[in-house]
Design an enzyme around this catalytic site. Structure first.
Site, PDB file in Angstrom:
ATOM      1  N   CYS A 206       0.766  -0.980   0.280  1.00  0.00           N
ATOM      2  CA  CYS A 206       0.234   0.042  -0.007  1.00  0.00           C
ATOM      3  C   CYS A 206       0.983   1.264  -0.239  1.00  0.00           C
ATOM      4  O   CYS A 206      -0.044   1.828  -0.422  1.00  0.00           O
ATOM      5  CB  CYS A 206      -0.446  -0.170   1.259  1.00  0.00           C
ATOM      6  SG  CYS A 206      -1.659  -2.208   1.547  1.00  0.00           S
ATOM      7  N   HIS A 347      -3.328   8.053   5.274  1.00  0.00           N
ATOM      8  CA  HIS A 347      -3.466   7.344   4.771  1.00  0.00           C
ATOM      9  C   HIS A 347      -4.884   6.859   4.788  1.00  0.00           C
ATOM     10  O   HIS A 347      -5.606   6.423   3.593  1.00  0.00           O
ATOM     11  CB  HIS A 347      -2.563   6.014   5.475  1.00  0.00           C
ATOM     12  CG  HIS A 347      -2.205   4.606   4.145  1.00  0.00           C
ATOM     13  ND1 HIS A 347      -1.845   4.478   3.419  1.00  0.00           N
ATOM     14  CD2 HIS A 347      -3.158   3.236   5.661  1.00  0.00           C
ATOM     15  CE1 HIS A 347      -1.816   3.637   3.347  1.00  0.00           C
ATOM     16  NE2 HIS A 347      -2.950   2.498   4.054  1.00  0.00           N
ATOM     17  N   HIS A 388      -9.468   2.703  -2.126  1.00  0.00           N
ATOM     18  CA  HIS A 388      -7.626   2.611  -1.929  1.00  0.00           C
ATOM     19  C   HIS A 388      -6.832   2.029  -3.181  1.00  0.00           C
ATOM     20  O   HIS A 388      -7.865   1.173  -3.696  1.00  0.00           O
ATOM     21  CB  HIS A 388      -7.830   1.619  -1.018  1.00  0.00           C
ATOM     22  CG  HIS A 388      -6.109   1.197  -0.078  1.00  0.00           C
ATOM     23  ND1 HIS A 388      -5.521   1.955  -0.571  1.00  0.00           N
ATOM     24  CD2 HIS A 388      -6.323   0.341   1.330  1.00  0.00           C
ATOM     25  CE1 HIS A 388      -4.159   1.334  -0.196  1.00  0.00           C
ATOM     26  NE2 HIS A 388      -4.421   0.601   1.426  1.00  0.00           N
TER      27      HIS A 388
END
Length: 681
Positions: A206, A347, A388
């Site tokens: 990620c 994030h 995401h």
């Protein structure tokens, strides 16, 4: 640093130290200063659901409309076409199409394009647009120490293009290897643009693309490269709802960052790239700067309760380290520097475990700086808009943060309706910003960007506003300029005229900046040039061009100059030297002449009963695909390379039971020449 240098010079004049020692000290200080120098973001490009460009991405963020949607049926039909019943797909933020590509623009054969992973194709196109946005045309890049850093995590893909080819046509995969190896995403760009700096694909899941930014900044400060292209990409070929969950997915596709209704993270797609250059060089070259990277840091969670559990102390440390480096910037040297930080791009995965830990880490950082500060710094995440984006998440957050710093707006974080009981909002210096607000007036703007990973790799980047010098303005009616337009095909040129016209109507940039930005671009064979003295006149002439297309001679004749005539003749002049007194303008990038490319299930010939000439011809054509035009076309100029050549010779030798070597194809690179050797055999 300047004060120290002045003290050294003062000591020399007082004869307390020798001139030789002073030179060594000043050289050392210059090296230290270089290794701490901010990095400028001078170009950006990207493609996301609902936004095909940076300007559309900004508009999408301003409007704050979530892009969650069903998986496009056209894409599912292409991938899942052999199934009797189409599988149920996850909802998410998806691109409408990923098959589109313009291979001729990059000198890539159609056959090779079919076998290339869309991940490579999409990132290659965005890389070109990012360099173009940075006003770095191809001739300026060739042979230079330019790095390429790409964040990409193939391991998180539901299905890769290479796996699909291997499933449907195993033999074809032998020809598709270079188009489906992850390192080739960066390597192909370095090869095509002749870039000589480091070329890396970075996989930390990620946080991949933000770690890539950090690595690129470090490389420039160490002298490994003079500038860098950095980006990330994430596509989903077949995000089936039956795909085994890892327990953090949002069922409705929405990512509710820092909200009490947070139920997991939604999936999304996107590709983005930025062009980075040391600030001193960017200022020297007159580059237009979105924002400056003042500091960056990366670390690891280490040992936690489980492999994927975040570590609040590690997050605190990485944020502190990035801002400690940023404080080397004189504007942040004061003790109350933290008051200048107006926003944190988090994030923000929208998970019950991750959000409270991240919010706590940010709060602790501010408490160390000022224990009594409350609700001063906005926090939010682009994931609330686009989901995401995995390996493209960090670079997307960086682009959003750079635009906020550059344009003076703090963008909203969506879906924040009720508080999360596990988050202490009230005693924090942070507040979740749920609506569009103007950045508070007073001094430069500063923003942080975080990206954390389930593998424990954390990254944080500290951004600052760069005040641009006041541009020289064009004096209307005092002189005429020449608008230089070009493209690699007539359709692409017409498409660009249409896009440029729309842009000029909506944005109305400074005319001198428009002229300079067009003049500095790569100049292709299809050209159109005319004289104009203003944005208004340029719009009128672009209108005429579209109405008269393709007969543009009337415009060229009535609005011509010596420069435009030479340009239209295809003369290679130093066009980039024109209008150099003006600052660059952000204008639309190349309009590619795209069409869809997807591999076919064509079987390679293997029947030894065929006539040798038929076998050779069929194998030749199957490898080159539609690039095969005639028997006199050179194999290596029609999309063939050393790997394809090796495969062709090996396969031909086996089928015909003959012993050909690779040298034979180099000696006889056309089918006509090769058949002369084959027939006697």
């Amino acid at each position: 640093m300047t004060e120290i240098k002045l003290e050294i010079l003062k000591e020399v004049s007082n004869k307390n130290i020798s001139l030789e020692l002073a030179k060594k000290l000043l050289k050392y200080l210059d090296e230290v200063e270089f290794h701490r120098e901010p990095v400028a973001i001078i170009g950006m490009a990207g493609k996301w659901p609902g936004a095909g460009s940076i300007s559309e991405f900004w508009k999408l963020n301003m409007e704050a409309i979530p892009q969650v949607r069903p998986f496009p049926s056209s894409r599912q039909n292409r991938v899942d076409k052999d199934s009797e019943k189409l599988a149920e797909m996850q909802v998410g933020s998806y691109l409408d199409q990923i098959e589109d590509f313009d291979p001729e623009f990059f000198g890539i054969s159609p056959r090779e394009a079919e076998l290339m992973d869309p991940v490579q194709r999409q990132f290659l196109s965005i890389a070109w647009l990012a360099f173009e946005d940075a006003h770095c045309p191809l001739p300026r890049l060739k042979g230079r120490s330019v790095g390429v850093y790409v964040g990409y995590c193939a391991g998180s893909d539901d299905l890769t293009y290479g796996q699909l080819i291997r499933q449907r046509n195993p033999e074809l995969f032998n020809l598709a290897i270079t188009g489906n190896l992850s390192p080739m995403i960066a390597g192909r760009i370095s090869h095509l643009f002749d870039l000589r700096g480091p070329s890396l694909v970075i996989d930390t899941a990620c946080s991949s693309s933000l770690v890539a930014v950090h690595q690129a900044c470090q490389a420039m400060r160490q002298g490994d490269c003079e500038m860098a292209l950095v980006g990330g990409v994430k596509l989903h070929l077949l995000p089936a709802a039956s795909f085994e969950s890892i327990g953090i997915e949002s069922k409705d596709g929405m990512t509710r960052t820092f909200s009490g209704e947070a139920s997991g993270t939604g999936i999304g797609e996107g590709v983005a790239a930025v062009v980075l250059k040391p600030l001193s060089k960017a200022l020297r070259d007159g580059d237009e700067i979105y924002a400056t990277i003042l500091g960056s840091a990366s670390n690891q969670d280490g040992s936690t309760s489980s492999l994927t559990t975040p570590n609040v102390e590690a997050q605190v440390a990485v944020i502190e380290q990035a801002w400690a480096e940023a404080r080397n910037n004189s504007d942040l040297a004061s003790e109350n520097f933290y008051l200048k930080i107006g926003c944190m791009e988090a994030h923000g995965t929208g998970t019950q475990l991750g959000d409270p830990i991240e919010f706590e880490a940010l709060s602790r950082v501010f408490k160390k700086w000022a224990s009594d500060l409350r609700h001063h710094c906005a926090v939010g995440s682009v994931k609330s808009l686009l989901g995401h984006l995995d390996s493209a998440a960090g670079i997307t957050g960086l682009v959003r943060a750079a635009l906020m710093v550059n344009r003076g707006w703090i963008l909203p974080s969506l879906h924040f309706i009720q508080p999360n009981e596990s988050i202490d909002y009230f005693s924090s210096a942070l507040y979740v910003n749920d609506h569009l607000i103007r950045w508070p007036i007073g001094g430069k703007r500063y923003c942080g960007v975080s990206a954390f990973s389930m593998n424990g790799t954390n990254c944080h980047v500290a951004l600052g506003e760069q005040i641009q010098k006041t541009p020289v303005t064009w004096r209307k009616n005092s002189l005429e300029g020449v608008v230089l337009l070009s493209a690699h095909s007539p359709d692409s040129l017409r498409g660009y005229i249409r896009v440029l016209r729309k842009y000029l109507i909506e944005r109305c940039p400074e005319f001198g900046g428009l002229l300079r930005s067009l003049a500095v671009r790569h100049h292709f064979k299809c050209r159109f040039a005319f004289s104009s003295d203003s944005i208004e006149q340029t719009i009128i002439l672009l209108d005429k061009a579209l109405n008269l297309w393709p007969n543009l001679s009337q415009i060229e004749t009535n609005n011509s100059s010596e420069i435009s005539k030479n340009y239209m003749k295809g003369i290679s002049g130093d066009w980039s030297a024109l209008y150099s007194e003006f600052s660059y303008a952000r204008i639309p990038g190349t309009v590619f002449d795209t069409r869809d490319f997807w591999f076919s299930n064509t079987e390679l010939p293997n029947d030894v009963g065929y006539d040798p000439e038929q076998i050779t011809r069929a194998l030749w054509k199957s490898i080159l695909g539609s690039s095969y035009v005639s028997d006199d076309e050179n194999f290596f100029r029609s999309g063939g390379d050393s790997l394809k050549a090796t495969y062709f010779i090996s396969r031909l030798s086996n089928i015909l039971d003959c012993n050909f070597d690779l040298d034979q194809l180099w000696k006889t690179p056309t089918l006509t020449e090769l058949l002369k050797v084959i027939r006697p055999a």
